[in-house]
Design a protein around this motif. Sequence first.
Motif, PDB file in Angstrom:
ATOM      1  N   GLY A  85       0.751  -1.173   0.014  1.00  9.74           N
ATOM      2  CA  GLY A  85      -0.062   0.088  -0.036  1.00  9.74           C
ATOM      3  C   GLY A  85       0.962   1.282   0.019  1.00  9.74           C
ATOM      4  O   GLY A  85       1.817   1.443  -0.806  1.00  9.74           O
ATOM      5  N   SER A  86       0.383   2.398   0.759  1.00  8.46           N
ATOM      6  CA  SER A  86       1.041   3.553   0.845  1.00  8.46           C
ATOM      7  C   SER A  86       2.556   3.551   1.744  1.00  8.46           C
ATOM      8  O   SER A  86       3.099   4.380   1.525  1.00  8.46           O
ATOM      9  N   ASN A  87       2.666   2.272   2.437  1.00  8.77           N
ATOM     10  CA  ASN A  87       3.938   2.233   3.000  1.00  8.77           C
ATOM     11  C   ASN A  87       4.921   1.834   2.093  1.00  8.77           C
ATOM     12  O   ASN A  87       6.087   1.939   2.350  1.00  8.77           O
ATOM     13  N   GLY A  88       4.718   1.310   0.948  1.00  9.52           N
ATOM     14  CA  GLY A  88       5.557   0.893  -0.088  1.00  9.52           C
ATOM     15  C   GLY A  88       6.189  -0.600  -0.006  1.00  9.52           C
ATOM     16  O   GLY A  88       5.780  -1.213   0.791  1.00  9.52           O
ATOM     17  N   LEU A  89       6.795  -0.852  -0.749  1.00  7.69           N
ATOM     18  CA  LEU A  89       7.307  -2.334  -0.822  1.00  7.69           C
ATOM     19  C   LEU A  89       8.757  -2.158  -1.012  1.00  7.69           C
ATOM     20  O   LEU A  89       9.410  -1.667  -2.003  1.00  7.69           O
ATOM     21  N   VAL A  90       9.541  -2.920  -0.230  1.00 11.21           N
ATOM     22  CA  VAL A  90      10.928  -2.956  -0.035  1.00 11.21           C
ATOM     23  C   VAL A  90      11.507  -4.073  -0.900  1.00 11.21           C
ATOM     24  O   VAL A  90      10.955  -5.236  -0.627  1.00 11.21           O
ATOM     25  N   VAL A  91      12.497  -3.881  -1.696  1.00  6.73           N
ATOM     26  CA  VAL A  91      12.700  -5.079  -2.626  1.00  6.73           C
ATOM     27  C   VAL A  91      14.400  -5.331  -2.386  1.00  6.73           C
ATOM     28  O   VAL A  91      15.111  -4.309  -2.286  1.00  6.73           O
ATOM     29  N   PRO A  92      14.585  -6.512  -1.921  1.00  8.04           N
ATOM     30  CA  PRO A  92      16.100  -6.628  -1.804  1.00  8.04           C
ATOM     31  C   PRO A  92      17.172  -6.345  -2.882  1.00  8.04           C
ATOM     32  O   PRO A  92      16.830  -6.574  -3.890  1.00  8.04           O
ATOM     33  N   ARG A  93      18.221  -5.936  -2.347  1.00  4.57           N
ATOM     34  CA  ARG A  93      19.328  -5.470  -3.487  1.00  4.57           C
ATOM     35  C   ARG A  93      19.728  -6.818  -3.978  1.00  4.57           C
ATOM     36  O   ARG A  93      19.985  -7.859  -3.153  1.00  4.57           O
ATOM     37  N   PRO A  94      20.171  -6.733  -5.383  1.00  2.37           N
ATOM     38  CA  PRO A  94      20.641  -7.930  -6.078  1.00  2.37           C
ATOM     39  C   PRO A  94      21.959  -8.145  -5.901  1.00  2.37           C
ATOM     40  O   PRO A  94      22.416  -9.276  -5.693  1.00  2.37           O
ATOM     41  N   PHE A  95      22.786  -7.121  -5.259  1.00  2.00           N
ATOM     42  CA  PHE A  95      24.325  -7.334  -4.990  1.00  2.00           C
ATOM     43  C   PHE A  95      24.554  -6.651  -3.576  1.00  2.00           C
ATOM     44  O   PHE A  95      24.847  -5.447  -3.525  1.00  2.00           O
ATOM     45  N   PRO A  96      24.140  -7.307  -2.471  1.00  2.00           N
ATOM     46  CA  PRO A  96      24.403  -6.726  -1.192  1.00  2.00           C
ATOM     47  C   PRO A  96      25.315  -6.459  -0.643  1.00  2.00           C
ATOM     48  O   PRO A  96      25.850  -5.382   0.123  1.00  2.00           O
ATOM     49  N   ASP A  97      26.520  -6.811  -1.138  1.00  2.97           N
ATOM     50  CA  ASP A  97      27.786  -6.654  -0.644  1.00  2.97           C
ATOM     51  C   ASP A  97      28.613  -5.542  -1.356  1.00  2.97           C
ATOM     52  O   ASP A  97      29.632  -4.925  -0.903  1.00  2.97           O
ATOM     53  N   LEU A  98      27.768  -5.066  -2.512  1.00  3.75           N
ATOM     54  CA  LEU A  98      28.422  -3.914  -2.984  1.00  3.75           C
ATOM     55  C   LEU A  98      28.101  -2.587  -2.347  1.00  3.75           C
ATOM     56  O   LEU A  98      27.087  -2.479  -1.783  1.00  3.75           O
ATOM     57  N   LEU A  99      29.089  -1.704  -2.588  1.00  2.00           N
ATOM     58  CA  LEU A  99      29.040  -0.439  -1.755  1.00  2.00           C
ATOM     59  C   LEU A  99      28.041   0.368  -2.820  1.00  2.00           C
ATOM     60  O   LEU A  99      27.928   0.278  -3.872  1.00  2.00           O
TER      61      LEU A  99
END
Length: 380
Positions: A154-168
Amino acid sequence: MPRGSETTAPAGGLLPARLGTPVRLIALVVGAALVLSFPLVAPNPYILSAGVVVLNYAILSTAWNFVGGFTGYISLGHAAYSGLGGYATGLLITKAGVPSFVALILAGLIVAALAVPIGIAALRVRGASFVIVSIALVLILLLVFQSWAAFTGGSNGLVVPRPFPDLLRPEHHMVFFYLYAGLIAIALLAWWAIDRSRFGMGLKAIREDEDKAQSLGTPTFTFKLIAYVVSALFTALGGGLYALWFGDLDPIFQFSILTGSYMVLMALLGGIRHLFGPLLGAFIVGTALEIFKLEFGSTQLHLVAAGLLLGIVVLFMPDGIIPAVGNLVRRFRPTESSIREVTAAELLEQNKARAAAAGKPAAPAADADAASETKAEVKR
């Protein structure tokens, strides 16, 4: 004197035509090199992230151009497909556990499949009616994704995991900059191939006069639907890639009429009938929007500037920058005459050759002596 097809071309005739392709190839290589080198010369991560935003606009406007440029159907609600692509990618990752880039491809295919029934309904109308239908689509999806909070956030949005979590963060921006560049290259190649195909000729016939094209046997509705679905596919892929890059989806932003308006403005500014028109328009408008947001913060001056720019384009450059510059260059290019002078004797000699080839008797020699004193102008 040369005869028939052996005649020499006037100055400024064949030479520019022969030079045209190498010049275009050189310009293409230089442009690609400049784009690919941008992450290496960007002074800070913010500038690099702005470059990613501009490329996001570029793929969206290029994708819009599959339907807007080829068929002439203006959709102000094309953000519906970028929003669907973003949410489909995010939901496949968070709800179904699908790997990030597999989810991106599946999301594009799902949205393309959804575009088939939507296109069947929407493409039955034309002109202002089609524009209204496209706006209605994006508004309906906005309400649905805002209200369905249990599934979409909804209005809170949807958090999508980063595909490259180890990258700065800087490396993250750089990777997605190149991913966007690759997607744009695929879209441009597809547009170029369609433009030079019989299918593309049919689409352009629809754009110029749909009723006449249909009367000549062109399957207009089928052609429009295919272009619409291809446009939705690339738009969804652009939206899905944005979801993976940004990582936070808000329905108000994802399903914004303003995003669809930007697509139209960028394509019109560069030139909707040109391969690189939307790309040029995205570079100009996208860069200007980022500068306005940086200088004036959360004010709405960037919207005022976009509206003024759209009005200027429609009034003074309806075909876009690239065609306008091309027309200006042609005005200063040496003119090529379609008439060439030959003597009557040469004309008579050509007629004798044609008569001999056809098995007819040659003209009397006296005619040649009399004709050698005159000149004639013939069209090529």
